[in-house]
Design an enzyme around this catalytic site. Structure first.
Site, mmCIF file in Angstrom:
data_model
loop_
_atom_site.group_PDB
_atom_site.id
_atom_site.type_symbol
_atom_site.label_atom_id
_atom_site.label_comp_id
_atom_site.label_asym_id
_atom_site.label_seq_id
_atom_site.Cartn_x
_atom_site.Cartn_y
_atom_site.Cartn_z
ATOM 1 N N SER A 153 0.902 -1.013 0.108
ATOM 2 C CA SER A 153 -0.028 -0.081 -0.073
ATOM 3 C C SER A 153 0.940 1.343 0.075
ATOM 4 O O SER A 153 2.100 1.254 0.340
ATOM 5 C CB SER A 153 -0.912 -0.105 1.481
ATOM 6 O OG SER A 153 -1.478 1.214 1.592
ATOM 7 N N TYR A 166 -2.780 -0.793 9.911
ATOM 8 C CA TYR A 166 -2.538 -1.029 8.641
ATOM 9 C C TYR A 166 -1.261 -0.791 7.959
ATOM 10 O O TYR A 166 -0.764 -1.545 7.250
ATOM 11 C CB TYR A 166 -3.894 -0.629 7.875
ATOM 12 C CG TYR A 166 -4.059 -0.887 6.484
ATOM 13 C CD1 TYR A 166 -4.596 -1.830 5.969
ATOM 14 C CD2 TYR A 166 -3.463 -0.021 5.643
ATOM 15 C CE1 TYR A 166 -4.425 -2.320 4.689
ATOM 16 C CE2 TYR A 166 -3.640 0.032 4.082
ATOM 17 C CZ TYR A 166 -4.097 -1.212 3.784
ATOM 18 O OH TYR A 166 -4.048 -1.426 2.504
HETATM 19 P P1 NAP Z 1 -11.417 -5.574 -0.100
HETATM 20 O O1 NAP Z 1 -12.449 -5.303 -0.965
HETATM 21 O O2 NAP Z 1 -11.649 -5.330 1.352
HETATM 22 O O3 NAP Z 1 -11.118 -7.359 0.064
HETATM 23 C C1 NAP Z 1 -10.502 -7.929 0.881
HETATM 24 C C2 NAP Z 1 -10.292 -9.327 0.565
HETATM 25 O O4 NAP Z 1 -9.542 -9.820 1.491
HETATM 26 C C3 NAP Z 1 -11.646 -10.021 0.610
HETATM 27 O O5 NAP Z 1 -11.843 -11.027 -0.624
HETATM 28 C C4 NAP Z 1 -11.692 -10.770 1.875
HETATM 29 O O6 NAP Z 1 -12.447 -12.115 1.761
HETATM 30 C C5 NAP Z 1 -10.358 -11.040 2.161
HETATM 31 N N1 NAP Z 1 -9.980 -11.177 3.603
HETATM 32 C C6 NAP Z 1 -10.489 -10.338 4.643
HETATM 33 N N2 NAP Z 1 -10.063 -10.977 5.793
HETATM 34 C C7 NAP Z 1 -9.880 -12.149 5.558
HETATM 35 C C8 NAP Z 1 -9.728 -13.014 6.614
HETATM 36 N N3 NAP Z 1 -9.636 -13.183 7.689
HETATM 37 N N4 NAP Z 1 -9.477 -14.497 5.906
HETATM 38 C C9 NAP Z 1 -9.317 -14.550 4.526
HETATM 39 N N5 NAP Z 1 -9.675 -13.682 3.721
HETATM 40 C C10 NAP Z 1 -9.765 -12.383 4.266
HETATM 41 O O7 NAP Z 1 -10.085 -5.058 -0.254
HETATM 42 P P2 NAP Z 1 -9.184 -4.854 -1.564
HETATM 43 O O8 NAP Z 1 -9.471 -3.394 -1.753
HETATM 44 O O9 NAP Z 1 -9.805 -5.627 -2.805
HETATM 45 O O10 NAP Z 1 -7.698 -5.133 -0.955
HETATM 46 C C11 NAP Z 1 -6.937 -5.876 -1.854
HETATM 47 C C12 NAP Z 1 -5.681 -5.706 -1.509
HETATM 48 O O11 NAP Z 1 -5.152 -4.485 -1.786
HETATM 49 C C13 NAP Z 1 -5.337 -5.634 0.359
HETATM 50 O O12 NAP Z 1 -4.014 -6.000 0.622
HETATM 51 C C14 NAP Z 1 -5.490 -4.152 0.486
HETATM 52 O O13 NAP Z 1 -4.521 -3.793 1.610
HETATM 53 C C15 NAP Z 1 -4.730 -3.697 -0.849
HETATM 54 N N6 NAP Z 1 -4.973 -2.263 -1.149
HETATM 55 C C16 NAP Z 1 -5.971 -1.870 -1.538
HETATM 56 C C17 NAP Z 1 -6.291 -0.482 -2.006
HETATM 57 C C18 NAP Z 1 -7.361 0.146 -2.382
HETATM 58 O O14 NAP Z 1 -7.617 1.265 -2.836
HETATM 59 N N7 NAP Z 1 -8.501 -0.724 -2.498
HETATM 60 C C19 NAP Z 1 -5.171 0.402 -1.860
HETATM 61 C C20 NAP Z 1 -4.130 0.066 -1.355
HETATM 62 C C21 NAP Z 1 -3.726 -1.318 -1.000
HETATM 63 P P3 NAP Z 1 -14.092 -12.041 2.147
HETATM 64 O O15 NAP Z 1 -14.738 -11.644 1.289
HETATM 65 O O16 NAP Z 1 -14.171 -13.437 2.670
HETATM 66 O O17 NAP Z 1 -14.235 -11.061 3.395
#
Ligand code: NAP
Length: 245
Positions: A153, A166
């Site tokens: 991130s 985080y």
């Molecule tokens: P998201 O929509 O919140 O999705 C998170 C994913 O992680 C979901 O598939 C969730 O599964 C899974 N997860 C959460 N807790 C879990 C657990 N205890 N066991 C197994 N799976 C779990 O987030 P996203 O935005 O797609 O983020 C994906 C990655 O990108 C993350 O590493 C995040 O930190 C990083 N990131 C995102 C952004 C952004 O702007 N979106 C920016 C920087 C970095 P469930 O569906 O089962 O809950």
């Protein structure tokens, strides 16, 4: 956006495990990898989300994925080892691991973060990522060309106020990547990290509730860097911290 165009059959025959594959960036990565010929192993907490992605991939006529429901908050070493044994028996190797699952945790001043909330974020984002990666490394080493991608991130590269556990967890993620990459140097397994940048998902909406969702790219738009790192075109790229946007 990262400048790369993936060939239609880029990942043909590859076996790639994606954590957090049920929604957001992980689900988009699963669809994108499957569309390029990979058999994707969909790991996540919520089985119904994983099943929806499974159905979409099958309906599109791509290689049949595998659904792996596993809660990374409670997952044990024994469960990771069992998973490794299942993959070895079924496929004999692993060609890619996208460590993508994460939780945001509370955004608040460090002084106010409760112990259990800090620990929960570190468990899901760091400890489980480490445990999963350690268990799957022997299988990645059985591949002729394997790639581990860690999801970072912007706040994992420069700390910012109120991003708490985080941000700390994402610095640790970069640390996991760097140590592993150095150990793997000159081998046929590589490790790199990706900062997705602001992307239209539920995590982004939780972090920025006042923001119009359409002001950010969709998960599908940021796939080029993931496909680059998971496919053969990134052979020899190791220990790099890349940006999707
Ligand atoms: P998201 O929509 O919140 O999705 C998170 C994913 O992680 C979901 O598939 C969730 O599964 C899974 N997860 C959460 N807790 C879990 C657990 N205890 N066991 C197994 N799976 C779990 O987030 P996203 O935005 O797609 O983020 C994906 C990655 O990108 C993350 O590493 C995040 O930190 C990083 N990131 C995102 C952004 C952004 O702007 N979106 C920016 C920087 C970095 P469930 O569906 O089962 O809950």
């Amino acid at each position: 956006m990262f400048d790369y165009t993936a060939a239609p059959d880029l990942l043909k025959g590859r076996i790639i495990l994606i954590s957090g594959a049920g929604r957001g960036i992980g689900a988009a990565a699963a669809r994108a990898c499957a569309a390029r010929g990979a058999t994707v192993l969909l790991l996540g907490k919520t089985e119904k989300n994983l099943n929806l992605v499974y159905d979409e991939i099958c309906a599109a006529g791509h290689p049949e994925p595998v659904v792996i429901p596993l809660d990374l908050k409670t997952a044990t070493t024994a469960q990771f080892d069992e998973l490794g044994a299942m993959i070895e028996q079924e496929f004999g190797r692993l060609d890619g691991l996208l460590n993508n699952a994460s939780i945001l945790g509370p955004r608040m001043p460090m002084q106010q973060i409760p112990d259990d909330k800090f620990a929960e974020v570190m468990q899901v984002n760091v400890q489980a990522t480490f445990g999963l990666t350690r268990a799957l490394l022997p299988l990645l080493q059985l591949s002729e060309d394997a790639s581990v991608v860690f999801t970072s991130s912007g706040v994992g590269r420069k700390g910012r106020a109120y991003w708490g556990a985080y941000a700390v967890s994402k610095f640790a993620t970069e640390g996991l990547m760097q140590v592993l990459a150095d150990e793997l140097d000159e081998t046929h397994v590589r490790a790199n990290s990706v900062n997705p940048g602001a992307t239209r998902t539920s995590m982004r909406a939780a972090a920025y509730p006042g923001e119009h969702p359409n002001s950010n790219p969709a998960p599908e738009d940021i796939m080029p860097v993931y496909l680059y790192l998971l496919g053969p075109d990134s052979k020899g790229v190791n220990g790099q911290a890349l940006n999707a946007q």
